[in-house]
Design a protein around this motif. Structure first.
Motif, short mmCIF file in Angstrom:
data_model
loop_
_atom_site.label_atom_id
_atom_site.label_comp_id
_atom_site.label_asym_id
_atom_site.label_seq_id
_atom_site.Cartn_x
_atom_site.Cartn_y
_atom_site.Cartn_z
N VAL A 71 0.84 -1.20 0.00
CA VAL A 71 0.00 0.00 0.00
C VAL A 71 0.87 1.25 0.00
CG1 VAL A 71 -1.72 1.30 1.30
CG2 VAL A 71 -1.93 -1.18 1.12
N ALA A 72 1.98 1.24 0.76
CA ALA A 72 2.87 2.40 0.81
C ALA A 72 3.53 2.65 -0.55
CB ALA A 72 3.92 2.20 1.89
N VAL A 73 3.98 1.58 -1.21
CA VAL A 73 4.61 1.73 -2.52
C VAL A 73 3.60 2.27 -3.53
CG1 VAL A 73 5.63 0.47 -4.45
CG2 VAL A 73 6.37 -0.03 -2.12
N ALA A 74 2.37 1.74 -3.49
CA ALA A 74 1.33 2.22 -4.41
C ALA A 74 1.03 3.70 -4.16
CB ALA A 74 0.06 1.39 -4.25
N GLY A 75 0.97 4.09 -2.88
CA GLY A 75 0.72 5.49 -2.55
C GLY A 75 1.83 6.41 -3.05
N PHE A 76 3.07 5.94 -2.92
CA PHE A 76 4.20 6.73 -3.41
C PHE A 76 4.13 6.90 -4.93
CE2 PHE A 76 8.49 6.48 -5.32
CZ PHE A 76 8.96 7.74 -4.95
N LEU A 77 3.87 5.82 -5.65
CA LEU A 77 3.83 5.89 -7.12
C LEU A 77 2.69 6.78 -7.59
CD1 LEU A 77 4.56 2.14 -8.01
CD2 LEU A 77 6.15 4.08 -8.09
N LEU A 78 1.53 6.67 -6.95
CA LEU A 78 0.38 7.50 -7.34
C LEU A 78 0.59 8.97 -6.98
CD1 LEU A 78 -2.53 5.09 -6.34
CD2 LEU A 78 -1.79 5.68 -8.66
N GLY A 79 1.48 9.24 -6.04
CA GLY A 79 1.74 10.62 -5.65
C GLY A 79 2.78 11.31 -6.50
N ILE A 80 3.48 10.56 -7.35
CA ILE A 80 4.53 11.16 -8.19
C ILE A 80 3.99 12.27 -9.09
CG2 ILE A 80 6.14 10.69 -10.08
CD1 ILE A 80 6.78 8.03 -8.79
N PRO A 81 2.83 12.11 -9.77
CA PRO A 81 2.33 13.23 -10.59
C PRO A 81 2.10 14.52 -9.81
CG PRO A 81 1.18 11.20 -11.13
CD PRO A 81 1.99 10.91 -9.92
N LEU A 82 1.86 14.40 -8.51
CA LEU A 82 1.62 15.60 -7.70
C LEU A 82 2.91 16.33 -7.36
CD1 LEU A 82 -1.14 14.34 -5.22
CD2 LEU A 82 -1.39 15.37 -7.48
N THR A 83 4.05 15.73 -7.70
CA THR A 83 5.33 16.42 -7.50
C THR A 83 5.81 17.07 -8.80
OG1 THR A 83 6.64 14.42 -7.99
CG2 THR A 83 5.97 14.78 -5.70
N SER A 84 4.98 17.03 -9.83
CA SER A 84 5.33 17.69 -11.09
C SER A 84 5.04 19.18 -11.00
CB SER A 84 4.54 17.06 -12.24
OG SER A 84 3.16 17.36 -12.12
N GLN A 85 5.28 19.88 -12.07
CA GLN A 85 5.06 21.33 -12.08
C GLN A 85 3.58 21.70 -11.99
OE1 GLN A 85 8.20 21.73 -15.52
NE2 GLN A 85 7.76 23.79 -14.78
N ALA A 86 2.71 20.78 -12.35
CA ALA A 86 1.26 21.01 -12.22
C ALA A 86 0.70 20.33 -10.97
CB ALA A 86 0.53 20.50 -13.46
N GLY A 87 1.57 19.84 -10.10
CA GLY A 87 1.13 19.05 -8.96
C GLY A 87 0.19 19.77 -8.03
N ILE A 88 0.45 21.06 -7.75
CA ILE A 88 -0.40 21.78 -6.81
C ILE A 88 -1.82 21.94 -7.36
CG2 ILE A 88 0.20 24.07 -7.71
CD1 ILE A 88 -0.36 23.08 -4.02
N TYR A 89 -1.96 22.05 -8.67
CA TYR A 89 -3.31 22.12 -9.25
C TYR A 89 -4.09 20.84 -8.96
CZ TYR A 89 -1.41 25.99 -12.07
OH TYR A 89 -0.84 27.17 -12.50
N TRP A 90 -3.44 19.70 -9.14
CA TRP A 90 -4.11 18.43 -8.92
C TRP A 90 -4.33 18.15 -7.44
CZ3 TRP A 90 -6.42 15.92 -12.74
CH2 TRP A 90 -6.04 16.22 -14.04
#
Length: 708
Positions: free
Chosen positions: A478-497
């Motif tokens: 579950v922790a690994v899945a949460g980390f992978l799904l959170g990667i897009p939120l560390t992009s330049q558009a992450g705060i929007y999402w």
């Protein structure tokens, strides 16, 4: 008299050290002893979770402080303090720091506290108590508890979906706090001055230009007055540019993901590693960690409180924060904000409260806990508001502006306005370290429960011994899945999402899920049945006030919140950026994805339920399953007492306390249930003879030990 065969069996069991239970009122000693030692086992899934019986824990009309009435495999809280601290850490989160103060000054200051505490009494505490008692009674997570009415198990799946969304973006906020914490390990905070590579010509530092405010026009040549005015109106602070251009490297559109920010990705990895290590042994490890994570934020808040109250201009922030504006108390919007803040800050309908309570001992006083934790959460919000507005008052005094011009809400308050105010304090890095360390601990306390909610739901749903032994790998997955799904939120558009998920994934859906939970328990299962369950568990029925709230007041308030959210809906924005329609559609789909679990699962279960007519199938699909009730045999009394067939050697006819409701706690389809019932009766017949059946006999596994 008790027959010879039964006597021999009782003697053998007593020599083997079987647990005993105090006899119920009006029951003979012989009947009690026979009932105690010949009670059939619960469902294999529950038996696997129970572990060996503890021979040293007799009950005496209530709980004993040291009774161990749960499994060593599933786990218990080490003591009740661990549960209270974990629940406080779960309820007290980042929203207490940045959402409540903003709502308070926006909705009438001190006047806002009136509807806030009214909503706490009539909605917050009752729903909090319902969820705690729900999980504690069944000792199951947010999926397993719906044995109470299987057709509504989709409510549990909806809670899991909500917790998944929140767990993904919440840890990204924690990772940003980690980054600010690491950035504060310096002699000068990096957002103090405007001489950094990421700063723009519009950047104006209050330390470099202490006399320049947003309302001050700098001197300019007559021909450049217009240009100078535009530059003044576009003035940005170093903390704002640090947030937008260094931390986030913000893109211009929600669809423009750009590059992943390596510094945020690294901090996200650190955050998930910390969460996993703290939960590596489930509640046995997290229960020890919360002694620090749930208490130290109060130490930091107190330090910041006394530092803030000594600052020049702190009284301005205090007055702005709590000065009542009584005319606003008549506005519906104020009451709606108060109800929604209570509802969301307590964490209702996330599944976490049910999960945490499922590790309590059966007779724990969860009524007391619900009152203590709910009030602690709300008092913390008010206390944190003082800390925030002392600093903002000091900042407003320094700038010569109104507090409303320097205050913000959401991430802007925690990562822009407050950090900028910290730069004005002596030894600024020290205060910055304390503040962001407090945010980290608050975020981790909530994140622990979110992850444990998902892990517990999965483990309880599978329910066999193997999954219990492999729980660490479930947690890791579950922790690994949460980390992978959170990667897009560390992009330049992450705060929007991140803001999109915060506004939609955990707003409308929470209200709907909570309302359906109230209705299903109070009107499908029955408020009288639920009150009897609580009385059996706590030794007293829920107060009449709570019963009235559960049946009428709380569902009404929740429904009104939903109507208010729909009527007052406004398109989501971030600063001056307005989200496109397709992004809002995705937001509504996220909200719908958790709610849609309820009707989909209801139809799925209805199709699989036996019955000759529609009404019969509907009734069968909503009534409790055979294994609904307390997890341990010694707690299954009253209407949960299994049917005990009479022994021909006894010459007695033993009846259950409620023959019309007593059921052998076994799960399965109708055909398999009848087969299991016949096997159970055969096993019990063997149990009344002097020769014990072999442990490996078909259908007899999981029965209480019969001694040598």
């Amino acid at each position: 008299m008790v027959g010879k065969g039964a006597k021999g069996m009782l003697q053998a069991m007593e020599e083997a050290g079987d647990a005993s239970v105090s006899p119920g009122a009006g029951r003979g000693v012989n009947e009690w002893r026979r009932h105690t030692h010949s009670t059939p086992s619960v469902h294999p899934k529950m038996a696997a979770a129970q572990g060996p019986a503890d021979p040293s824990s007799p009950e005496q009309n209530g709980s004993m402080p040291d009774e161990k009435d749960h499994s060593l495999q599933r786990g218990n809280w080490g003591n009740q303090i661990e549960f209270v601290l974990t629940s406080v850490g779960y309820a007290v989160g980042l929203g207490n720091v940045w959402r409540f103060p903003y709502l308070c000054y926006r909705n009438g200051g001190g006047a806002f506290l009136v509807p806030y505490f009214i909503m706490l009494i009539f909605c917050g505490i009752p729903i909090f108590f319902m969820e705690l008692s729900f999980g504690q009674f069944a000792s199951q997570g947010c999926l397993g508890v719906w044995r109470i009415s299987p057709m509504f198990k989709g409510v549990g799946y909806g809670m899991m979906v909500v917790s998944t969304y929140i767990g993904i973006y919440y840890n990204v906020v924690v990772c940003i706090a980690f980054y600010y914490f690491f950035s504060s390990l310096t002699s000068v905070l990096p957002w103090t001055y405007c001489d950094n590579p990421w700063n723009t010509p519009n950047c104006v530092s209050m330390l470099e230009n202490p006399n320049i405010t947003k309302s001050t026009q700098p001197s300019a040549m007559p021909g450049n007055i217009s240009q100078a005015l535009n530059q003044t109106l576009q003035r940005t602070s170093p903390s704002e540019e640090y947030w937008s251009f260094c931390v986030l490297n913000l893109s211009d559109d929600v669809g423009n993901f750009g590059e992943v920010q390596v510094h945020l990705l690294s901090c996200l990895l650190v955050s998930w590693v910390v969460v996993f290590l703290c939960l590596i042994q489930g509640i046995r490890s997290s229960g020890k960690v919360v002694y620090f994570t749930a208490t130290f934020p109060y130490v930091v808040l107190t330090i910041l409180f006394f530092r803030g109250v000594t600052l020049e201009g702190a009284s301005t922030g205090f007055k702005y924060y709590l000065t009542p504006q009584w005319d606003k108390i008549l506005e519906a919007k104020v009451w709606g904000d108060a109800a929604s803040q209570i509802f969301y800050s307590l964490g209702c309908a996330w599944g976490g409260l049910i999960t945490m309570a499922s590790y309590n001992r059966f007779h724990n006083n969860c009524y007391r806990d619900s009152v203590v934790i709910s009030i602690t959460n709300c008092v913390t919000s008010v206390y944190a508001g003082f800390v925030i507005f002392f600093i903002l008052g000091f900042m407003a005094n320094h700038l010569g502006e109104d507090v409303s011009q320097v205050a913000d809400h959401g991430p802007g308050l925690a990562f822009v306005a407050y950090p900028e105010a910290l730069t004005l304090l002596p030894i600024a890095p020290l205060w910055s370290l304390l503040f962001f360390f407090m945010l980290i601990l608050m975020g981790l306390g909530t994140q622990f429960c979110l992850l444990e909610t998902l892990v517990t739901a999965i483990v309880d749903e599978v329910g066999n011994k193997w999954i219990l032994q492999q729980k660490i790998y479930v947690t890791l997955g579950v922790a690994v899945a949460g980390f992978l799904l959170g990667i897009p939120l560390t992009s330049q558009a992450g705060i929007y999402w991140l803001l999109l998920m915060d506004n939609y994934a955990a707003s409308y859906s929470l209200v709907i899920i909570s309302c359906i939970m109230c209705v299903s328990i109070m009107y499908i299962y029955g408020h009288q049945n639920y009150s009897e369950d609580i009385q059996m568990m706590l030794g007293f029925p829920p107060p009449c006030f709570f019963q009235i709230c559960w049946r009428f007041i709380s569902p009404t308030i929740i429904f009104l919140i939903l109507i208010f959210l729909v009527i007052q809906y406004q398109p989501i924005t971030y600063n001056q950026y307005r989200y496109p329609s397709w992004a809002e559609a995705i937001g509504f789909l996220m909200a719908l994805s958790s709610v849609i679990c309820i009707p989909f699962y209801a139809l799925f279960h209805f199709q699989r339920t036996d019955g000759d007519t529609f009404l019969q199938r509907l009734k069968n699909s909503t009534k409790p399953t055979r294994d609904w009730g307390p997890a341990l045999l010694k707690h299954r009394t009253g209407r949960y007492a299994p049917t005990i067939p009479p022994s021909p050697e006894d010459g007695l006819e033993v009846q259950p306390l409620h023959p019309d409701k007593a059921q052998i706690p076994m799960v399965g389809s109708n055909d398999s249930s009848r087969l299991q019932d016949s096997q159970m009766n055969a096993c019990m017949s063997l149990g009344s003879s002097e020769v014990p059946a072999p442990p490996s006999s078909t259908g007899c596994q999981g029965l209480p030990g019969r001694g040598p």
